[in-house]
Design an enzyme around this catalytic site. Structure first.
Site, short mmCIF file in Angstrom:
data_model
loop_
_atom_site.label_atom_id
_atom_site.label_comp_id
_atom_site.label_asym_id
_atom_site.label_seq_id
_atom_site.Cartn_x
_atom_site.Cartn_y
_atom_site.Cartn_z
N ASP A 1 88.91 -41.05 18.80
CA ASP A 1 89.86 -42.08 19.15
C ASP A 1 90.62 -41.58 20.38
O ASP A 1 90.56 -40.39 20.71
CB ASP A 1 90.82 -42.31 17.98
CG ASP A 1 91.97 -43.22 18.33
OD1 ASP A 1 91.71 -44.34 18.82
OD2 ASP A 1 93.14 -42.82 18.11
N ASP B 1 94.16 -43.22 22.02
CA ASP B 1 95.62 -43.32 22.02
C ASP B 1 96.21 -42.69 20.76
O ASP B 1 95.91 -43.11 19.64
CB ASP B 1 96.06 -44.77 22.13
CG ASP B 1 95.72 -45.36 23.49
OD1 ASP B 1 95.96 -44.67 24.50
OD2 ASP B 1 95.24 -46.50 23.55
#
Length: 258
Positions: A11, A13
């Site tokens: 991932d 952010d």
């Protein structure tokens, strides 16, 4: 025999860098100011908005609750789209003038995995331009060459916790779910990866420091912090051999439970 760990799917952010609090939130506020709007998202209000995945979706949620926002849905959507466009431009400019550092341990674990023959991938529902704005400074102009697969919002419009982005990453890697581990920071991320059948390591971010990590292989405050999991000795940091051992033990335990 349990499948060997062949890929780390990241991932972006909150996981690779603390971009939600110090990047996207700031850029949203710059977009509000640029359009002459009095709204500002505080650190705490943005924490509440993160329950909704996707920047445009967060804007729509916030505007729907404001008495001074357009009441007509089409006008509200048009405003949200223009704000989101300006926010992305502000985010890129912010990254260019004051890059947000990658979280401790991120580059180290990426390198350890690649040196062991594993591949890296990105699975995010932010836009490709935002990913590039973040990674081009710490990883260089050829940042994308480090990753065997990059799946962003343009390819995977269904936001986390929907598993679409992880399903697409597996397809591009040509791997089974049990051959990868996802690195995430939030409950939505865990649900997305687990929905695709992928095991998850949770590296809690600032906004999800209290996340219990239900469904994750292990939970830590960061990749350079002490990490513990059932059935395996604690480690001073998340390193590749430890993660491989945990992955193998987890897969064997799941198969015995079937």
């Amino acid at each position: 025999m349990a499948a060997a760990l062949q890929a780390l799917i990241w991932d972006v952010d909150g996981t690779i860098a603390e971009t939600e609090r110090d990047g996207h939130r700031v850029a949203f506020n710059e977009a509000f100011a640029a359009m002459g709007l009095p709204w500002r998202w505080s650190v705490e209000h943005y924490r509440e908005l993160l329950a909704t995945s996707g920047g445009l979706e967060r804007l729509l949620r916030d505007l729907a609750a404001r008495d001074d926002a357009p009441r007509i849905a089409t006008e509200r959507l048009a405003l949200a789209r223009e704000l989101h466009r300006r926010k992305n431009a502000s985010y890129a400019a912010l990254m260019a003038r004051s890059a947000i550092a990658l979280r401790p341990g991120v580059l180290r674990l990426m390198q350890e995995g690649q040196e062991a023959g594993a591949r890296l991938a990105i699975a995010t529902t932010t836009g490709r331009a935002n990913v590039e704005a973040l990674l081009v400074r710490p990883l260089g102009a050829g940042w994308s060459e480090r990753f065997a697969a990059i799946v962003c919002a343009e390819e995977a419009p269904l936001k986390k916790p929907h598993p679409q982005v992880y399903q697409m990453a597996l397809q591009r890697l040509v791997l089974r779910p049990d051959e990868a581990v996802a690195i995430e920071d939030s409950p939505q991320g865990i649900a997305s990866a687990r929905g695709a059948g992928i095991e998850v390591l949770l590296a809690r971010s600032a906004y999800f420091a209290d996340c219990r990590g239900d469904g994750a292989l292990a939970v830590c405050a960061g990749l350079d912090a002490t990490v513990s999991a059932r059935g395996i000795p604690d480690a001073a940091q998340v390193h590749w051999p430890w993660l491989c051992e945990l992955h193998q033990r987890t897969l064997r335990a799941r198969r015995r439970a079937v």
